[in-house]
Write a protein that holds these residues in place. Structure first.
Motif, PDB file in Angstrom:
ATOM      1  N   VAL A  64      -9.089  -3.027  16.984  1.00 56.78           N
ATOM      2  CA  VAL A  64      -8.083  -3.862  16.319  1.00 56.78           C
ATOM      3  C   VAL A  64      -8.425  -3.970  14.845  1.00 56.78           C
ATOM      4  CG1 VAL A  64      -6.985  -6.150  16.210  1.00 56.78           C
ATOM      5  CG2 VAL A  64      -7.710  -5.198  18.426  1.00 56.78           C
ATOM      6  N   HIS A  65      -7.421  -3.770  13.991  1.00 58.53           N
ATOM      7  CA  HIS A  65      -7.615  -3.962  12.552  1.00 58.53           C
ATOM      8  C   HIS A  65      -6.590  -4.973  12.052  1.00 58.53           C
ATOM      9  CE1 HIS A  65      -8.922  -2.809   8.441  1.00 58.53           C
ATOM     10  NE2 HIS A  65      -7.715  -3.293   8.148  1.00 58.53           N
ATOM     11  N   TYR A  66      -7.099  -6.036  11.439  1.00 55.19           N
ATOM     12  CA  TYR A  66      -6.228  -7.063  10.862  1.00 55.19           C
ATOM     13  C   TYR A  66      -6.048  -6.796   9.372  1.00 55.19           C
ATOM     14  CZ  TYR A  66      -7.178  -9.889  15.074  1.00 55.19           C
ATOM     15  OH  TYR A  66      -7.279 -10.347  16.371  1.00 55.19           O
ATOM     16  N   ILE A  67      -4.774  -6.751   8.947  1.00 50.85           N
ATOM     17  CA  ILE A  67      -4.543  -6.721   7.489  1.00 50.85           C
ATOM     18  C   ILE A  67      -4.163  -8.138   7.061  1.00 50.85           C
ATOM     19  CG2 ILE A  67      -3.776  -4.314   7.530  1.00 50.85           C
ATOM     20  CD1 ILE A  67      -0.901  -5.352   7.018  1.00 50.85           C
ATOM     21  N   GLY A  68      -4.208  -8.384   5.758  1.00 52.40           N
ATOM     22  CA  GLY A  68      -3.778  -9.687   5.260  1.00 52.40           C
ATOM     23  C   GLY A  68      -2.296  -9.899   5.538  1.00 52.40           C
ATOM     24  N   ASP A  69      -1.882 -11.141   5.448  1.00 55.21           N
ATOM     25  CA  ASP A  69      -0.502 -11.480   5.784  1.00 55.21           C
ATOM     26  C   ASP A  69       0.339 -11.594   4.510  1.00 55.21           C
ATOM     27  OD1 ASP A  69       1.051 -13.934   7.989  1.00 55.21           O
ATOM     28  OD2 ASP A  69       1.866 -12.374   6.701  1.00 55.21           O
ATOM     29  N   PHE A 117      -0.173  -7.104   0.815  1.00 50.38           N
ATOM     30  CA  PHE A 117      -1.213  -6.385   1.568  1.00 50.38           C
ATOM     31  C   PHE A 117      -0.721  -5.030   2.089  1.00 50.38           C
ATOM     32  CE2 PHE A 117      -4.350  -9.568   1.253  1.00 50.38           C
ATOM     33  CZ  PHE A 117      -3.702 -10.788   1.270  1.00 50.38           C
ATOM     34  N   LYS A 118       0.539  -4.697   1.760  1.00 52.30           N
ATOM     35  CA  LYS A 118       1.036  -3.332   2.064  1.00 52.30           C
ATOM     36  C   LYS A 118       0.580  -2.456   0.895  1.00 52.30           C
ATOM     37  CE  LYS A 118       5.466  -1.486   2.235  1.00 52.30           C
ATOM     38  NZ  LYS A 118       6.909  -1.501   2.651  1.00 52.30           N
ATOM     39  N   SER A 119      -0.724  -2.156   0.902  1.00 56.90           N
ATOM     40  CA  SER A 119      -1.359  -1.613  -0.307  1.00 56.90           C
ATOM     41  C   SER A 119      -2.326  -0.488   0.037  1.00 56.90           C
ATOM     42  CB  SER A 119      -2.147  -2.735  -0.995  1.00 56.90           C
ATOM     43  OG  SER A 119      -3.238  -3.110  -0.161  1.00 56.90           O
ATOM     44  N   LEU A 120      -2.706   0.263  -0.997  1.00 59.99           N
ATOM     45  CA  LEU A 120      -3.689   1.335  -0.791  1.00 59.99           C
ATOM     46  C   LEU A 120      -5.037   0.763  -0.358  1.00 59.99           C
ATOM     47  CD1 LEU A 120      -2.897   3.807  -3.717  1.00 59.99           C
ATOM     48  CD2 LEU A 120      -2.777   4.297  -1.249  1.00 59.99           C
ATOM     49  N   ASP A 121      -5.379  -0.432  -0.839  1.00 62.20           N
ATOM     50  CA  ASP A 121      -6.643  -1.037  -0.403  1.00 62.20           C
ATOM     51  C   ASP A 121      -6.634  -1.298   1.110  1.00 62.20           C
ATOM     52  OD1 ASP A 121      -7.296  -3.136  -3.356  1.00 62.20           O
ATOM     53  OD2 ASP A 121      -7.616  -0.995  -2.959  1.00 62.20           O
ATOM     54  N   SER A 122      -5.529  -1.856   1.609  1.00 62.52           N
ATOM     55  CA  SER A 122      -5.437  -2.098   3.059  1.00 62.52           C
ATOM     56  C   SER A 122      -5.482  -0.772   3.824  1.00 62.52           C
ATOM     57  CB  SER A 122      -4.133  -2.826   3.392  1.00 62.52           C
ATOM     58  OG  SER A 122      -4.071  -4.089   2.774  1.00 62.52           O
ATOM     59  N   GLY A 136       3.505  -6.152  14.635  1.00 63.25           N
ATOM     60  CA  GLY A 136       3.802  -7.031  13.503  1.00 63.25           C
ATOM     61  C   GLY A 136       5.160  -6.751  12.925  1.00 63.25           C
ATOM     62  N   GLY A 137       5.354  -7.265  11.719  1.00 61.52           N
ATOM     63  CA  GLY A 137       6.621  -7.065  11.036  1.00 61.52           C
ATOM     64  C   GLY A 137       6.667  -5.743  10.284  1.00 61.52           C
ATOM     65  N   GLY A 138       7.566  -5.671   9.311  1.00 60.42           N
ATOM     66  CA  GLY A 138       7.725  -4.432   8.575  1.00 60.42           C
ATOM     67  C   GLY A 138       6.524  -4.057   7.732  1.00 60.42           C
ATOM     68  N   VAL A 139       5.806  -5.040   7.238  1.00 57.34           N
ATOM     69  CA  VAL A 139       4.602  -4.728   6.442  1.00 57.34           C
ATOM     70  C   VAL A 139       3.586  -4.007   7.313  1.00 57.34           C
ATOM     71  CG1 VAL A 139       2.600  -5.779   5.292  1.00 57.34           C
ATOM     72  CG2 VAL A 139       4.915  -6.562   4.746  1.00 57.34           C
ATOM     73  N   VAL A 140       3.288  -4.587   8.488  1.00 58.24           N
ATOM     74  CA  VAL A 140       2.334  -3.942   9.406  1.00 58.24           C
ATOM     75  C   VAL A 140       2.855  -2.581   9.821  1.00 58.24           C
ATOM     76  CG1 VAL A 140       1.457  -4.063  11.782  1.00 58.24           C
ATOM     77  CG2 VAL A 140       1.212  -6.029  10.255  1.00 58.24           C
ATOM     78  N   GLY A 141       4.140  -2.518  10.159  1.00 60.61           N
ATOM     79  CA  GLY A 141       4.701  -1.261  10.657  1.00 60.61           C
ATOM     80  C   GLY A 141       4.659  -0.150   9.630  1.00 60.61           C
ATOM     81  N   ASP A 142       4.977  -0.489   8.370  1.00 63.79           N
ATOM     82  CA  ASP A 142       5.000   0.546   7.331  1.00 63.79           C
ATOM     83  C   ASP A 142       3.606   1.095   7.034  1.00 63.79           C
ATOM     84  OD1 ASP A 142       7.717   0.214   7.108  1.00 63.79           O
ATOM     85  OD2 ASP A 142       7.711  -0.213   4.952  1.00 63.79           O
ATOM     86  N   ILE A 143       2.623   0.188   6.963  1.00 66.84           N
ATOM     87  CA  ILE A 143       1.272   0.661   6.603  1.00 66.84           C
ATOM     88  C   ILE A 143       0.623   1.354   7.798  1.00 66.84           C
ATOM     89  CG2 ILE A 143       0.023  -1.499   7.109  1.00 66.84           C
ATOM     90  CD1 ILE A 143      -1.574  -0.957   4.493  1.00 66.84           C
ATOM     91  N   ALA A 144       0.853   0.830   9.004  1.00 66.80           N
ATOM     92  CA  ALA A 144       0.280   1.480  10.197  1.00 66.80           C
ATOM     93  C   ALA A 144       0.893   2.863  10.391  1.00 66.80           C
ATOM     94  CB  ALA A 144       0.536   0.624  11.441  1.00 66.80           C
TER      95      ALA A 144
END
Ligand SMILES: NC(=O)c1ccc[n+]([C@@H]2O[C@H](COP(=O)([O-])OP(=O)(O)OC[C@H]3O[C@@H](n4cnc5c(N)ncnc54)[C@H](O)[C@@H]3O)[C@@H](O)[C@H]2O)c1
Ligand SMILES: O=C(O)C(=O)C[C@@H](O)[C@H](O)[C@H](O)COP(=O)(O)O
Ligand SMILES: [Zn+2]
Length: 357
Positions: free
Chosen positions: A64-69, A73-78, A101-109
């Motif tokens: 499991v990897h948690y990104i910031g909320d 946080f939809k970023s190159l660092d994440s 998650g939402g679109g942020v999680v979905g886009d980066i994942a």
């Protein structure tokens, strides 16, 4: 449960829609049972739903990897942090990435799945209304850059989308309304009857009536699936899904991705685009009024932030619809119809922005 299919030949995939689908994930996604699984989520969502998902895959090796909320946080660092986890865990090319998650999680994942070892299987488990009606379908993956929205990414389709409508019950009102901005978009660009249904169902939508929501989700996914099947890499009709986004993405980027939610920026951008369409005598004043009235009724902003023209231009010139150095705008021509236009008069664009700010 309803099942829709995104028709992309050998890359076709199902969209499962219904209540309590989190608890049917193992049955619906049996190919994941014994795999290495990376679940990308954030603590807001993970604290609510992660255990239920993990219980479905007890025989798998789950990381499991948690990104910031938040959008920032939809970023190159994440992205780099997720990659380090995958590499550190020794996950192989036959692993799978799950976005919870939402679109942020979905886009980066999705961007992680598209690029880890040049591509591993990807599954969308969207938990916001916006992600359920839009971002989980169609394969646009990305991270943001300070220079602009979604400037780093890939087209990469999921193997399946699992939409558990019940998880929307825990969604904060502001985030729920954001999803309605993208739902209204489908009515404006493509389906006048759907727009009329939304006008009739305003109260049921705001009350989160489950049958009404499930119909709105399925209708939105069906429209998007058809458009993506026709033009997966946005060479033509898929651009219409970008209504309001040339302006909306400028609003998000100019405000450091942390003041305006995407859905709010898209709503304000849709009003600007509609104003521009009226000024260009493409859209009637009465249809303009209907668009604004529905967005307002659904608790969405219809005014844009006041920003210098130079700031608008700076970010709009990085929009991915720009072609041959020219801005291109998706403009509504009637309720249910829209088109992609080049060579819009800059003074009319500036005036439409000013009138909506
Ligand atoms: N790829 C695409 O086609 C596409 C389409 C539309 C939007 N997007 C992207 O999606 C992003 C916006 O997505 P969003 O509106 O889902 O925002 P988000 O992912 O930031 O989620 C909004 C908030 O809701 C919380 N949340 C999520 N699910 C929840 C639940 N079930 N209960 C309680 N809280 C929950 C999140 O933690 C977050 O705080 C933007 O980055 C936008 O660019 C992509
Ligand atoms: O799927 C599409 O195509 C869309 O345009 C859907 C939009 O709602 C979404 O915000 C998308 O991420 C914007 O695409 P972009 O190419 O402008 O980044
Ligand atoms: Zn959008």
């Amino acid at each position: 449960m309803q099942t829709l299919t995104v028709q992309l030949d050998e890359r076709s995939y199902p969209i499962f829609i219904g209540p309590q689908l989190l608890d049917q994930a193992a049955e619906l996604l049996p190919e994941l049972a014994q795999r290495q699984l990376l679940i990308v989520t954030n603590h807001t969502v993970g604290d609510l739903y992660l255990v239920r998902l993990q219980q479905q895959f007890s025989a798998a090796r789950v990381l499991v990897h948690y990104i910031g909320d938040g959008e920032q946080f939809k970023s190159l660092d994440s992205y780099a942090a997720i990659m380090s986890d995958l590499i550190g865990a020794g996950f192989n090319r036959d692993c799978a990435v799950l976005a919870l998650g939402g679109g942020v999680v979905g886009d980066i994942a999705g961007f992680v799945a598209a690029t880890y070892q040049r591509g591993v299987d990807f599954y969308q488990i969207p938990t916001t209304l916006l992600a359920q009606v839009d971002s989980s379908v169609g394969g646009k993956t990305a991270v943001n850059h300070p220079g602009g929205k979604n400037l780093i990414g890939a087209f990469y389709q999921p193997r399946a989308v699992l939409i558990d409508c019940d998880v929307l019950n825990s969604l904060a009102p502001r985030d729920f309304y954001c999803g309605l901005a993208e739902v209204v978009k489908y009515g404006i660009i493509h389906d006048a009857d759907f727009f009329g249904w939304l006008e009739q169902q305003q109260q049921a939508l705001l009350a989160r009536d489950s049958a009404t929501l499930q119909y709105a989700i399925a209708s939105s996914c069906r429209i998007k699936a058809d458009i993506v099947a026709a033009d997966e890499r946005e060479q033509d009709v898929r651009a219409l899904l970008n209504l309001g986004h040339t302006f909306g993405h400028a609003i998000e980027a100019a405000n450091d991705y942390n003041q305006w939610r995407h859905g709010e920026a898209v709503a304000a951008g849709t009003v600007i685009a509609s104003r521009l369409a009226v000024a260009m005598q493409l859209l009637s004043a009465s249809d303009f009024r209907r668009i604004v009235a529905l967005l307002q009724a659904l608790q969405l902003p219809v005014k844009a932030p006041a920003m210098p023209w130079e700031t608008w231009l700076q970010y709009m010139q990085r929009d991915k619809k720009v072609k041959a150095g020219k801005l291109r705008f998706v403009l509504p021509t009637a309720i249910g119809k829209s088109k992609l236009l080049t060579d819009c008069d800059e003074e009319l664009v500036a005036a439409a922005i000013a009138d909506a700010s």
